[in-house]
Enzyme design. Structure first.
Site, short mmCIF file in Angstrom:
data_model
loop_
_atom_site.label_atom_id
_atom_site.label_comp_id
_atom_site.label_asym_id
_atom_site.label_seq_id
_atom_site.Cartn_x
_atom_site.Cartn_y
_atom_site.Cartn_z
N GLY A 10 0.83 -1.21 0.00
CA GLY A 10 0.00 0.00 0.00
C GLY A 10 0.86 1.25 0.00
N PHE A 11 0.19 2.38 0.03
CA PHE A 11 0.89 3.67 -0.01
C PHE A 11 1.86 3.81 1.18
CE2 PHE A 11 -0.08 8.01 1.90
CZ PHE A 11 1.04 8.63 1.36
N ILE A 12 1.37 3.70 2.38
CA ILE A 12 2.25 3.87 3.55
C ILE A 12 3.13 2.62 3.74
CG2 ILE A 12 2.35 4.30 6.05
CD1 ILE A 12 -0.41 5.68 5.80
N ASN A 32 -3.08 -8.22 -0.23
CA ASN A 32 -3.99 -8.87 -1.18
C ASN A 32 -4.21 -8.01 -2.43
OD1 ASN A 32 -5.64 -6.87 -0.23
ND2 ASN A 32 -7.33 -8.22 0.40
N LEU A 76 -0.68 -2.84 8.95
CA LEU A 76 -1.21 -1.70 8.20
C LEU A 76 -2.37 -2.09 7.29
CD1 LEU A 76 1.53 -0.51 9.18
CD2 LEU A 76 1.74 0.61 6.99
N TYR A 149 -16.28 2.72 9.72
CA TYR A 149 -14.82 2.64 9.65
C TYR A 149 -14.22 3.00 11.00
CZ TYR A 149 -10.05 3.74 8.23
OH TYR A 149 -8.68 3.80 8.13
N LYS A 153 -12.20 0.42 13.56
CA LYS A 153 -10.82 0.67 14.01
C LYS A 153 -10.78 0.87 15.54
CE LYS A 153 -7.63 1.09 11.49
NZ LYS A 153 -6.71 0.08 10.90
#
Ligand code: UDP
Length: 319
Positions: A10-12, A32, A76, A149, A153
């Site tokens: 992913g991005f981070i 994934n 993450l 969301y 979390k």
């Protein structure tokens, strides 16, 4: 050290994995490719200390082996982006709740240290002050899909702290505020890559709502620096940290700044939230972190200002 990064494509996650390799670690990525991309890790994919597993974190036998091998786990992998969350409510809840539950259960089986990447969304709607780790959460109605969301979390955080208290599992939680930088896509709703792409292509820069809502943006390099320091700091165990930047900007001003810095002729267009995200959407008017806790423990200080951040995104899309 052997380090597992869930969501490492992913991005981070991709920036974090790169940095962990640079530090000399052996890095295992599981992703994934729901929102992660192989192109994010193209630079490191053939690195001799990088091991990539394209699979779901809910695949227990695969995760069991990865967690067994790892010394540290950066978790993450999660649903990403407001648009994605609005469009895929079932997957959002499943991956956030069941995914984290699986990571923590397996980490506890082998007593491996876990860093949970959480989110500033869990504070909900506060208007009057910067957000500190022990603040109450102010959530909207269950009919407003976005809050799923935040709630999912939040449950992850409760579970992580429960493992810490009850099972003595070393865990640490980092609440990431709006993180931006190269490789972030606008596809899932994120404002800065969207604004920059629209500006560069001469398309209208679309401000949702009236643009007075504020955010505080942090460069991904500052974020990954903080994550790896917090992971290595024993006094961080069992604690929650805000990772962000306490400089606020309104979305309207952000649009103007992007237009100015790209030299774009694009119009700034205001779009009602219902048109942008459909009915049942609720935005947060303000979201700014108090970062004293991370400052005091690891000397965290965001090193890149808004101009620098916007420029790095412009450079990325120009490339
Ligand atoms: N936003 C916008 N135009 C866009 C995308 C987002 O005006 O093309 C607004 C969005 O409504 C929110 C802010 O920018 O008020 C930040 O949105 P983002 O999805 O990046 O992050 P989050 O809402 O999670 O802070």
């Amino acid at each position: 050290m052997k380090v597992l990064v869930t969501g490492g494509a992913g991005f981070i996650g991709s920036h974090l994995s790169e940095s962990l390799l640079e530090m000399g670690h052996e890095v295992f990525i599981i992703d994934n490719l729901w929102t992660g991309k192989l192109s994010n890790i193209a630079r490191i994919q053939n690195h001799e200390r990088l091991h990539l597993v394209v699979d779901n974190i809910l695949n227990e036998s695969v995760m069991n082996e990865l967690v067994f091998k790892a010394d540290h786990i950066y978790h993450l992998a999660a649903a990403v982006g407001v648009r994605n969350i609005m469009d895929h409510p079932v997957e959002t809840i499943e991956v956030n709740v069941q995914g984290t539950e699986a990571v923590l259960r397996l980490a506890n089986r082998f007593k491996k240290k876990v860093l949970i990447a959480s989110t500033s969304e869990i504070y909900g709607n506060h208007l009057d002050h910067t957000l500190s780790e022990d603040d109450n959460r102010i959530m909207g109605s269950v009919k407003k899909r976005r809050w799923a969301y935040a709630c999912s979390k939040t449950l992850d955080e409760f579970l992580a702290l429960a493992y810490y208290d009850e099972k003595k599992l070393p865990v640490v939680i980092c609440r990431l505020f709006n993180t931006v930088g190269p490789r972030q896509t606008g596809q899932y709703g994120m404002v800065l890559p969207n604004f920059v792409q629209c500006a560069l292509f001469g398309k209208p820069i679309t401000v949702y709502g009236d643009g007075t809502q504020t955010r505080s943006f942090t460069h991904v390099y500052d974020v990954i620096w903080a994550l790896s320091r917090i992971m290595e700091e024993p006094r961080a165990e069992g604690e929650i940290f805000n990772i962000g930047n306490d400089h606020e900007v309104s979305i309207e001003d952000l649009a103007r700044k992007v237009k100015e810095m790209t030299g774009s002729e694009s119009e700034i267009e205001y779009i009602p939230y219902e048109k942008a995200y459909g009915p049942g959407f609720e935005d947060m008017q303000r979201r700014c972190p108090n970062i004293e806790k991370a400052k005091n423990l690891i000397g965290y200080e965001p090193s890149r200002d808004l101009e620098n951040i916007i420029q790095s995104v412009i450079d990325y899309f120009k490339e």
